[in-house]
Write an enzyme that holds these catalytic residues in place. Structure first.
Site, PDB file in Angstrom:
ATOM      1  CE  LYS A   1      40.462  38.749  46.365  1.00 43.16           C
ATOM      2  NZ  LYS A   1      40.083  37.855  45.240  1.00 43.16           N
TER       3      LYS A   1
ATOM      4  CE1 TYR B   1      45.322  36.507  44.123  1.00 43.20           C
ATOM      5  CE2 TYR B   1      45.420  38.562  43.604  1.00 43.20           C
ATOM      6  CZ  TYR B   1      44.821  37.696  44.143  1.00 43.20           C
ATOM      7  OH  TYR B   1      43.871  38.156  44.913  1.00 43.20           O
TER       8      TYR B   1
ATOM      9  CG  PHE C   1      41.207  34.335  36.426  1.00 45.40           C
ATOM     10  CD1 PHE C   1      42.017  34.568  37.700  1.00 45.40           C
ATOM     11  CD2 PHE C   1      41.256  32.979  36.158  1.00 45.40           C
ATOM     12  CE1 PHE C   1      42.627  33.741  38.360  1.00 45.40           C
ATOM     13  CE2 PHE C   1      41.476  32.072  36.959  1.00 45.40           C
ATOM     14  CZ  PHE C   1      42.444  32.395  38.080  1.00 45.40           C
TER      15      PHE C   1
ATOM     16  CB  THR D   1      37.119  30.997  43.980  1.00 39.11           C
ATOM     17  OG1 THR D   1      38.147  30.038  44.852  1.00 39.11           O
ATOM     18  CG2 THR D   1      37.555  31.852  43.251  1.00 39.11           C
TER      19      THR D   1
ATOM     20  NE  ARG E   1      36.236  34.699  48.440  1.00 41.52           N
ATOM     21  CZ  ARG E   1      37.439  33.848  48.085  1.00 41.52           C
ATOM     22  NH1 ARG E   1      37.232  32.572  48.207  1.00 41.52           N
ATOM     23  NH2 ARG E   1      38.677  34.323  47.784  1.00 41.52           N
TER      24      ARG E   1
HETATM   25  P1  IDP Z   1      40.944  32.213  45.820  1.00 40.45           P
HETATM   26  O1  IDP Z   1      40.878  33.481  46.168  1.00 40.45           O
HETATM   27  O2  IDP Z   1      39.603  31.194  46.285  1.00 40.45           O
HETATM   28  O3  IDP Z   1      42.220  31.374  46.606  1.00 40.45           O
HETATM   29  P2  IDP Z   1      42.516  31.533  43.368  1.00 40.45           P
HETATM   30  O4  IDP Z   1      42.003  30.429  42.450  1.00 40.45           O
HETATM   31  O5  IDP Z   1      43.654  31.521  44.156  1.00 40.45           O
HETATM   32  O6  IDP Z   1      40.895  31.665  44.399  1.00 40.45           O
HETATM   33  O7  IDP Z   1      42.086  32.919  42.286  1.00 40.45           O
HETATM   34  C1  IDP Z   1      42.462  34.235  42.845  1.00 40.45           C
HETATM   35  C2  IDP Z   1      41.492  34.998  42.209  1.00 40.45           C
HETATM   36  O8  IDP Z   1      41.128  35.081  41.105  1.00 40.45           O
HETATM   37  C3  IDP Z   1      39.881  34.528  43.024  1.00 40.45           C
HETATM   38  O9  IDP Z   1      39.830  35.104  44.393  1.00 40.45           O
HETATM   39  C4  IDP Z   1      39.212  35.311  42.058  1.00 40.45           C
HETATM   40  O10 IDP Z   1      39.045  36.780  42.314  1.00 40.45           O
HETATM   41  C5  IDP Z   1      39.906  35.487  40.721  1.00 40.45           C
HETATM   42  N1  IDP Z   1      39.482  34.019  39.903  1.00 40.45           N
HETATM   43  C6  IDP Z   1      39.840  32.681  40.229  1.00 40.45           C
HETATM   44  N2  IDP Z   1      39.206  31.957  39.463  1.00 40.45           N
HETATM   45  C7  IDP Z   1      38.590  32.665  38.383  1.00 40.45           C
HETATM   46  C8  IDP Z   1      37.903  32.606  37.436  1.00 40.45           C
HETATM   47  O11 IDP Z   1      37.615  31.238  36.881  1.00 40.45           O
HETATM   48  N3  IDP Z   1      37.129  33.428  36.742  1.00 40.45           N
HETATM   49  C9  IDP Z   1      37.046  34.787  37.231  1.00 40.45           C
HETATM   50  N4  IDP Z   1      38.064  34.913  38.219  1.00 40.45           N
HETATM   51  C10 IDP Z   1      38.564  34.063  38.913  1.00 40.45           C
END
Ligand code: IDP
Ligand code: MG
Length: 151
Positions: free
Chosen positions: A19, A59, A67, A101, A112
């Site tokens: 990213k 996405y 978010f 995440t 991470r």
């Molecule tokens: P992942 O990348 O671990 O698969 P996802 O739930 O698919 O997680 O979410 C996509 C991206 O959105 C995450 O990698 C993170 O950058 C952001 N994100 C996800 N959940 C949150 C949150 O609760 N607060 C802020 N950002 C979030």
């Protein structure tokens, strides 16, 4: 060995993104190093600044979440490295390498957990993306490598 942990010998592909936070911080090589050290193959690689249209497709599952808009702002705000990686069970394997995440909760030893932190933003900047299922991987690879340049 239980069914859920059996190696079914099916070669998978996964879509990995470094990213904009990872790219900006010069961590692309470190992420690719970890992928190769694990034993996965890099099948395709591209550096680009993604537009919102591509990111909205990528996405789509998160549309409407608090978010979502910050996520698109963040992801369109700089260059990313997109990679297709290859290997048996690499989808699950890369998710394990990436860690949770939330980079604060991600365990040390993971990408991470070792390299990411909370910056107090509306979106978590967590260095990498990795596909979460074979269906997601196929869909995402077509979004990031649409011209069939993949061998
Ligand atoms: P992942 O990348 O671990 O698969 P996802 O739930 O698919 O997680 O979410 C996509 C991206 O959105 C995450 O990698 C993170 O950058 C952001 N994100 C996800 N959940 C949150 C949150 O609760 N607060 C802020 N950002 C979030
Ligand atoms: Mg996800």
């Amino acid at each position: 060995m239980s069914e859920s942990t059996a190696n079914t010998s099916s070669v998978e592909r996964s879509l990995v993104l470094v990213k904009p936070d990872g790219f900006r911080r010069g961590l692309t090589g470190e992420v690719l190093r970890r992928i190769e050290a694990k034993g996965y193959t890099i099948a395709a690689l591209a550096v680009l600044t993604p537009d919102r249209e591509r990111l909205a497709k990528h996405y789509a599952e998160h549309e409407g979440k608090p978010f979502y808009e910050p996520l698109l702002d963040f992801m369109s705000g700089g260059r990313v490295t997109a990679a297709v990686i290859e290997g048996e069970r690499c989808i699950e394997g890369f998710r394990a390498l990436a860690g949770a995440t939330d980079p604060t909760a991600a365990l040390p030893g993971t990408i991470r957990g070792d390299l990411g932190r909370d910056w107090g933003e509306k979106v978590q900047q967590n260095i990498v993306h990795g596909s979460d299922s074979p269906e997601s991987a196929a869909r995402e690879i077509a979004i990031w490598f649409p011209d069939g340049a993949l061998n």
